[in-house]
Scaffold this motif. Structure first.
Motif, PDB file in Angstrom:
ATOM      1  N   SER A 133       0.926  -1.330   0.133  1.00 28.85           N
ATOM      2  CA  SER A 133      -0.130  -0.054  -0.083  1.00 28.85           C
ATOM      3  C   SER A 133       0.822   1.154  -0.046  1.00 28.85           C
ATOM      4  CB  SER A 133      -0.821  -0.058   1.245  1.00 28.85           C
ATOM      5  OG  SER A 133      -1.690   1.251   1.460  1.00 28.85           O
ATOM      6  N   THR A 190      -0.764   9.547  -8.350  1.00 25.16           N
ATOM      7  CA  THR A 190      -1.521   8.596  -7.352  1.00 25.16           C
ATOM      8  C   THR A 190      -2.476   7.931  -8.128  1.00 25.16           C
ATOM      9  OG1 THR A 190      -1.281   9.999  -5.254  1.00 25.16           O
ATOM     10  CG2 THR A 190      -3.147   8.092  -5.312  1.00 25.16           C
ATOM     11  N   ALA A 237      -1.939   3.888  -9.276  1.00 22.22           N
ATOM     12  CA  ALA A 237      -2.764   2.891  -9.003  1.00 22.22           C
ATOM     13  C   ALA A 237      -3.288   2.067 -10.178  1.00 22.22           C
ATOM     14  CB  ALA A 237      -3.900   3.489  -8.304  1.00 22.22           C
ATOM     15  N   ALA A 287      -1.943  -1.857  -9.902  1.00 21.34           N
ATOM     16  CA  ALA A 287      -2.990  -2.810  -9.348  1.00 21.34           C
ATOM     17  C   ALA A 287      -2.678  -4.036  -9.816  1.00 21.34           C
ATOM     18  CB  ALA A 287      -4.346  -2.039  -9.830  1.00 21.34           C
ATOM     19  N   ARG A 342      -1.568  -1.084  -3.924  1.00 19.97           N
ATOM     20  CA  ARG A 342      -2.630  -0.410  -3.860  1.00 19.97           C
ATOM     21  C   ARG A 342      -1.759   1.092  -3.766  1.00 19.97           C
ATOM     22  NH1 ARG A 342      -5.636   0.189   0.165  1.00 19.97           N
ATOM     23  NH2 ARG A 342      -4.287  -1.077   1.567  1.00 19.97           N
ATOM     24  N   VAL A 343      -2.580   2.152  -4.423  1.00 23.29           N
ATOM     25  CA  VAL A 343      -1.936   3.636  -4.236  1.00 23.29           C
ATOM     26  C   VAL A 343      -3.017   4.501  -3.957  1.00 23.29           C
ATOM     27  CG1 VAL A 343      -0.446   5.172  -5.316  1.00 23.29           C
ATOM     28  CG2 VAL A 343      -0.131   2.727  -6.219  1.00 23.29           C
ATOM     29  N   ASN A 344      -3.100   5.194  -2.933  1.00 29.43           N
ATOM     30  CA  ASN A 344      -4.074   6.069  -2.729  1.00 29.43           C
ATOM     31  C   ASN A 344      -3.383   7.319  -2.161  1.00 29.43           C
ATOM     32  OD1 ASN A 344      -6.754   4.628  -2.763  1.00 29.43           O
ATOM     33  ND2 ASN A 344      -5.510   3.228  -1.586  1.00 29.43           N
ATOM     34  N   THR A 387      -8.279   1.379  -4.106  1.00 26.61           N
ATOM     35  CA  THR A 387      -7.124   2.143  -4.785  1.00 26.61           C
ATOM     36  C   THR A 387      -7.421   3.174  -5.871  1.00 26.61           C
ATOM     37  OG1 THR A 387      -5.067   1.357  -5.716  1.00 26.61           O
ATOM     38  CG2 THR A 387      -6.659   0.266  -6.516  1.00 26.61           C
TER      39      THR A 387
END
Ligand SMILES: NC(=O)c1ccc[n+]([C@@H]2O[C@H](COP(=O)([O-])OP(=O)(O)OC[C@H]3O[C@@H](n4cnc5c(N)ncnc54)[C@H](OP(=O)(O)O)[C@@H]3O)[C@@H](O)[C@H]2O)c1
Length: 248
Positions: A137, A167, A171, A175, A180-182, A236
């Motif tokens: 993450s 971001t 994401a 994925a 996950r990229v938030n 994400t």
């Protein structure tokens, strides 16, 4: 049982403000921590506190996030120490303001080097470990002004807008690798970065916050715990506002 039990987490800019509070909350949730900052020794009080209060396995790493080779060495020491990286919080950032016509090249480069280019670099480095383990993450810190823009903050707004865009792009790309990229987009959070604009300006801006109070670092840290934990396992590419219903 903590929400981050045994997760190896790296938080940049953890010496004060949002980063320090995030380190505290992550420690409380059982994380194994790598905390970074710029000035040698500046993390000593935090390290002592986390070890005493939570018996945290915590390692300080001192480097300037804009120095590519130092950032690489930091990720390598995480790999050597624990063999994996579960969570990266790209928190280190600066705010430097000037009105249009007065924006110099140094300000432009300083803000983008730290707020944008270093974040991209850290994502690339973290991806190497996370892709191999097929999980991870990554959490970036955008800002309400990155989504809405603010007068007198062209460069900072642009840098945080870039964080929101990168971001979403990361994401999409990561994925399939289980990463996950938030991001979060805080409003007015009570830290040294905000205090630097002066009490009068803070009070003026506060009139535009419907909840009628400044956010505290813990308000951000709690959302970061969620994004770091498996509670957000199917989340994400999101930019979560933390602003007490503010307008800019
Ligand atoms: N506070 C707000 O209202 C607000 C709102 C929206 C977004 N944000 C974002 O939230 C993040 C944290 O902000 P904050 O309010 O907690 O700020 P802060 O209190 O100023 O803390 C920033 C931290 O980042 C570190 N840092 C800065 N430049 C660095 C570099 N080149 N290399 C390594 N570390 C560096 C600082 O280290 P030193 O102590 O050594 O300088 C400090 O520990 C930033 O990305 C900021 O843009 C803040």
């Amino acid at each position: 049982m903590g929400l981050l039990d045994s997760k190896v987490c790296l938080i940049t800019g953890a010496g004060r403000g949002i980063g320090r509070e995030t380190a505290r909350r992550f420690a409380e949730e059982g994380a194994i921590l790598y905390v970074t900052d710029y000035l040698e020794g500046s993390l000593d009080p935090l390290i002592g506190e986390l070890k005493e209060k939570y018996h945290t396995d915590v390692t300080p790493l001192y480097f300037d996030v804009t120095e590519e080779s130092a950032a690489k060495a930091a990720i390598m020491s995480v790999k050597k120490g624990h063999g994996r990286l579960d969570v990266l919080v790209n928190n280190a950032g600066i705010m430097r303001d000037n009105v249009i016509g007065m924006i110099g090249q140094k300000l432009l480069h300083d803000v983008f080097d730290i707020n944008v280019f270093a974040v991209i670099n850290m994502i690339q480095l973290a991806n190497k470990l996370m892709s191999r383990q097929r999980s991870g993450s990554i959490i970036n810190i955008s800002s309400i002004v990155g989504l809405e823009g603010a007068a007198g903050q062209l460069v900072y707004s642009a840098s945080k807008g870039a964080v929101a865009a990168l971001t979403k792009a990361a994401a999409k790309e990561l994925a399939p690798n289980g990463i996950r990229v938030n991001a979060v987009a805080p409003g007015l959070i009570n830290t040294g970065l905000l205090q630097a604009i002066g009490e009068n300006k803070i009070q003026e801006n506060l009139k535009n916050v419907k909840m009628g109070r400044l956010g505290e670092p813990i308000d951000v840290a709690n959302v970061l715990v969620f994004l770091a934990s498996d509670l957000s396992g199917y989340v994400t590419g999101e930019i979560i506002g933390i602003d007490g219903e503010a307008t800019v």
